[in-house]
Design an enzyme around this catalytic site. Structure first.
Site, PDB file in Angstrom:
ATOM      1  N   THR A  14       0.832  -1.209   0.000  1.00 19.50           N
ATOM      2  CA  THR A  14       0.000   0.000   0.000  1.00 19.50           C
ATOM      3  C   THR A  14       0.861   1.251   0.000  1.00 19.50           C
ATOM      4  OG1 THR A  14      -1.859  -1.086   1.049  1.00 19.50           O
ATOM      5  CG2 THR A  14      -1.699   1.268   1.418  1.00 19.50           C
ATOM      6  N   SER A  60       1.388  -7.497  -1.019  1.00 25.59           N
ATOM      7  CA  SER A  60       2.105  -8.507  -0.212  1.00 25.59           C
ATOM      8  C   SER A  60       1.255  -9.727   0.128  1.00 25.59           C
ATOM      9  CB  SER A  60       2.718  -7.888   1.043  1.00 25.59           C
ATOM     10  OG  SER A  60       1.777  -7.765   2.081  1.00 25.59           O
ATOM     11  N   THR A  93       1.722  -4.171   4.294  1.00 25.48           N
ATOM     12  CA  THR A  93       1.559  -4.495   5.715  1.00 25.48           C
ATOM     13  C   THR A  93       1.038  -5.925   5.932  1.00 25.48           C
ATOM     14  OG1 THR A  93      -0.700  -3.628   5.750  1.00 25.48           O
ATOM     15  CG2 THR A  93       1.058  -2.099   6.369  1.00 25.48           C
ATOM     16  N   ASP A  94       0.357  -6.483   4.903  1.00 29.43           N
ATOM     17  CA  ASP A  94      -0.387  -7.723   5.148  1.00 29.43           C
ATOM     18  C   ASP A  94       0.484  -8.936   5.496  1.00 29.43           C
ATOM     19  OD1 ASP A  94      -2.786  -6.475   4.953  1.00 29.43           O
ATOM     20  OD2 ASP A  94      -3.170  -7.032   2.867  1.00 29.43           O
TER      21      ASP A  94
HETATM   22  C1  SIN Z   1      -0.162  -5.199   0.992  1.00 28.45           C
HETATM   23  O1  SIN Z   1       0.088  -5.822   2.023  1.00 28.45           O
HETATM   24  O2  SIN Z   1       0.597  -5.219   0.007  1.00 28.45           O
HETATM   25  C2  SIN Z   1      -1.408  -4.418   0.858  1.00 28.45           C
HETATM   26  C3  SIN Z   1      -1.918  -3.896   2.139  1.00 28.45           C
HETATM   27  C4  SIN Z   1      -0.989  -2.939   2.830  1.00 28.45           C
HETATM   28  O3  SIN Z   1       0.154  -2.705   2.480  1.00 28.45           O
HETATM   29  O4  SIN Z   1      -1.486  -2.337   3.832  1.00 28.45           O
END
Ligand code: SIN
Length: 321
Positions: A14, A60, A93-94
């Site tokens: 993100t 991710s 973050t995922d």
């Molecule tokens: C991801 O993990 O690539 C998408 C969600 C995020 O980064 O918060």
């Protein structure tokens, strides 16, 4: 030689997300904005020069062994360069906690390797990525900083302990009972715990880099109404894979069960897991509780992992390699 270089490796997420509408924090595409654009306008720590490299460009949730391997190799190559002070990795973050664990377990770097992320896309009118990236660079530049770290919303976590705990809030990470390593407030770092210890490279580093595929380890949960079916289906598939001599990566080798409470497992699932063990699958148990770790004891036939399920899965994969 003077350590005057920070390396920033982009992997997507993100933090590199793009939406058509700057107010849209949900309907965006992760992993679109190149890492060099993310760095434009971000304050660089004084006296240091920066280089960046796009290692991947992914959401991710789709993280896989190919990206992990490329990232591990890139980070390891850069931390070995004498002029490099530290490495920052931009990441979604995922699955950040999985990448953080893998980097920690495999590299145990003596220099800082800092994961930077964001909960709002780069195109947001209130993007949190630029401040998080600036904080990650500041932490990577701190004298004495070392180990795998994750920086988000002013908090600094260790790669071993960090977990995503909220799907939407800007303060999305937590280190459970261990607590954060410290905080960054108005550019000032306050240390609460010591940096992670530096160690030695994973002993089977060469296999990790060269293996065409990593061992297949699945993770499942124990819950009310659970049955043996899921594990039975996996065992049938494993038997077929064995029969046709399927390559590593296709054949199930390990199972992590996220048990209830102190790692307890529904009786029907437990029976199926014992059958899996008897068939040669390595079974570990941990807890589905978001806090705490399983305390060994009792008469369960399955060894305990003190890690949460996502990290235990990777630890078992490394053990099987
Ligand atoms: C991801 O993990 O690539 C998408 C969600 C995020 O980064 O918060």
């Amino acid at each position: 030689m003077k350590q005057d270089t920070l390396v920033v490796l982009g992997t997507g997420g993100t933090i590199a997300g793009r939406a058509a509408d700057p107010a849209d924090h949900i309907g965006y595409r992760a992993g679109e904005v190149p890492v060099h654009e993310l760095l434009a306008g971000v304050a660089w720590p004084p006296g240091l020069r920066g280089v960046c490299e796009q290692v991947a460009q992914t959401d991710s949730k789709d993280m896989d062994s190919a990206v992990w391997r490329t990232l591990l190799q890139a980070v390891q190559a850069h931390v070995q360069r004498p002029e490099v002070r530290g490495v920052v990795v931009t990441h979604g973050t995922d699955t950040l906690e999985e990448t953080a664990y893998l980097l920690y377990a495999v590299l145990q770097p003596a220099k800082p390797v800092v994961l930077a992320s964001a909960m709002r896309p780069a195109t947001s009118a209130q993007a949190d990525g630029p401040a998080n990236l600036a904080d990650a660079l500041a932490v990577a530049a701190l004298p004495g900083a070392r180990g795998v770290l994750a920086v988000c919303a002013g908090e600094v976590h260790s790669g071993l302990d960090v977990r995503k705990v909220h799907n939407h809030r800007l303060v999305a990470f937590d280190s459970g009972d261990a607590g954060a390593l410290g905080v960054l407030e108005e550019g000032r770092f306050t240390h609460w715990r010591d940096w992670p210890r530096a160690g030695t490279l994973w002993p089977r580093w060469e296999s990790l880099c060269a293996a065409p595929a990593w061992p297949r380890v699945e993770w499942l949960s124990s819950h009310g109404g659970q049955s043996a079916w899921l594990v039975q289906a996996l065992l049938e598939q494993r038997a077929r894979a064995l029969e046709r001599g399927a390559p590593r990566g296709e054949m199930l080798e390990g199972l992590v069960v996220a048990g209830t409470g102190n790692g307890t497992v529904h009786r029907d699932l437990s029976a199926a897991l014992e059958a899996a063990q008897a068939a040669g699958v390595v079974v570990w148990r941990t807890t589905r509780c978001p806090r705490g770790r399983v305390l060994a004891g009792g008469d369960s036939p399955f060894p305990v992992s003190e890690l949460p399920p996502a990290k235990a899965r990777l630890a078992l994969m490394l053990q099987l390699l």
